[in-house]
Design an enzyme around this catalytic site. Sequence first.
Site, short mmCIF file in Angstrom:
data_model
loop_
_atom_site.label_atom_id
_atom_site.label_comp_id
_atom_site.label_asym_id
_atom_site.label_seq_id
_atom_site.Cartn_x
_atom_site.Cartn_y
_atom_site.Cartn_z
N ASP A 60 0.82 -1.23 0.00
CA ASP A 60 0.00 0.00 0.00
C ASP A 60 0.84 1.27 0.00
O ASP A 60 0.32 2.38 0.11
CB ASP A 60 -0.94 0.00 1.21
CG ASP A 60 -0.21 0.04 2.54
OD1 ASP A 60 1.04 -0.13 2.53
OD2 ASP A 60 -0.87 0.23 3.58
N GLY A 61 2.19 1.13 -0.12
CA GLY A 61 3.07 2.30 -0.17
C GLY A 61 3.70 2.67 1.15
O GLY A 61 4.54 3.58 1.21
N GLU A 62 3.33 1.99 2.24
CA GLU A 62 3.87 2.30 3.55
C GLU A 62 5.38 2.04 3.58
O GLU A 62 5.87 1.04 3.06
CB GLU A 62 3.17 1.42 4.60
CG GLU A 62 3.56 1.70 6.03
CD GLU A 62 2.78 0.82 6.99
OE1 GLU A 62 3.41 0.23 7.88
OE2 GLU A 62 1.55 0.72 6.83
N GLN A 120 5.41 28.12 1.79
CA GLN A 120 4.26 28.39 2.66
C GLN A 120 4.78 28.78 4.04
O GLN A 120 4.65 28.05 5.01
CB GLN A 120 3.37 27.15 2.74
CG GLN A 120 2.83 26.72 1.37
CD GLN A 120 1.98 25.47 1.46
OE1 GLN A 120 1.01 25.41 2.21
NE2 GLN A 120 2.33 24.46 0.68
N LYS A 215 6.53 42.06 -9.81
CA LYS A 215 5.51 41.12 -10.29
C LYS A 215 4.40 40.99 -9.26
O LYS A 215 4.57 41.32 -8.09
CB LYS A 215 6.13 39.75 -10.57
CG LYS A 215 6.49 38.97 -9.32
CD LYS A 215 7.01 37.58 -9.64
CE LYS A 215 7.26 36.78 -8.37
NZ LYS A 215 7.80 35.44 -8.63
N ARG A 217 1.57 38.06 -7.90
CA ARG A 217 1.11 36.68 -7.97
C ARG A 217 -0.42 36.66 -7.89
O ARG A 217 -1.00 37.10 -6.91
CB ARG A 217 1.71 35.85 -6.82
CG ARG A 217 1.37 34.36 -6.91
CD ARG A 217 2.15 33.56 -5.89
NE ARG A 217 3.58 33.60 -6.13
CZ ARG A 217 4.21 32.82 -7.02
NH1 ARG A 217 3.51 31.96 -7.75
NH2 ARG A 217 5.50 32.91 -7.18
N ASP A 245 10.00 26.33 -10.65
CA ASP A 245 8.96 25.29 -10.53
C ASP A 245 8.34 25.03 -11.91
O ASP A 245 8.81 24.21 -12.67
CB ASP A 245 7.91 25.72 -9.51
CG ASP A 245 6.97 24.60 -9.13
OD1 ASP A 245 7.01 23.52 -9.77
OD2 ASP A 245 6.17 24.76 -8.18
#
Length: 335
Positions: A60-62, A120, A215, A217, A245
């Site tokens: 399951d990806g664990e 963030q 600029k 955003r 990015d």
Amino acid sequence: MADSNGSRPRQAAERRRSRGLAEDKHFRIFSGSANRALALEICKHIGVPLGETRMQRFADGEVYFQLLENVRGADVFVVQPTCNPVDQHLVELLIMIDALKRASAGRITVVVPYYGYARQDRKDRPRVAISSKLVADLLTTAGANRALFMDLHAAQIQGFFNIPVDHMFASPVMVSYFRELNLPNLTVVSPDAGGVERARFFATKMGAPLAIVDKRRTDINVTEVMHVIGDVKGRTCLIIDDIVDTAGTLVKTVDALLEQGATKVFACASHPVLSGPAVERIANSRLEELVVTDSIPLAEEAEKTGKIKVRSVSGLLAATIESIHMETSVSSLFN
């Protein structure tokens, strides 16, 4: 990938031979799956083997992780940028830290060349998370005793940690490369107001004037270039950024500079995230060249464009790790 740290790695190697660091049983470097190639290069510079581990996944990806070496009382460094897939590599790092803590490692230093969630770092809109602070809490709660980062998106992220933080910059590697190019009539450009300090440092080292692109955003990964502050007419421009990015901002900045009379535009960025249409945008743009580091593994399609070149920061990170272990000055490496 060329190493562009000049004579520093050779000098460091001579110091290591005299100290016998390779024989130090209380010094270990381990790597997650995010950028094993960089970890191996770091170990090569230092002259020590990469620590043996077993990283597997359940159906399951664990994540399942096991140390295959004794680390009791050791000074351990874990190399793991939290690049794409960000969440997967972050969880790997947390589990590795936990395993080291439970194996009685003396000190655990996380070496995170690229810090995911760094963008963030504040509440710029109502009811949003400050995710970079959350990640800092996760790393310290897992058991990290120290952290080493490279070119954080915002320097104040260091204050989110209640453990010692070493914040390194890729600029020595980049400055060395662009000095060799000897670009005529050079102007260093910050693509936004937030990157002015980074660009000013670069401009000072290059002996070049500084320009800024204003600029706005409008949404995540969507920006609108407003205007250029500074004279770029008849100049060769070098855009300095930390992250590329989707490359939307980069391409718009290139166009804005050329429209203002710039003759050629180069760019450098520490972290080649290169999501979605980034590689295609760069390949089709009027950008002369984008220089990045190996903090993140570069996709094969990016290497084929011919416009993206990689400079290694393995020597710089190796020298920093050595300084931390030997408890010598890290600030001397900024010069």
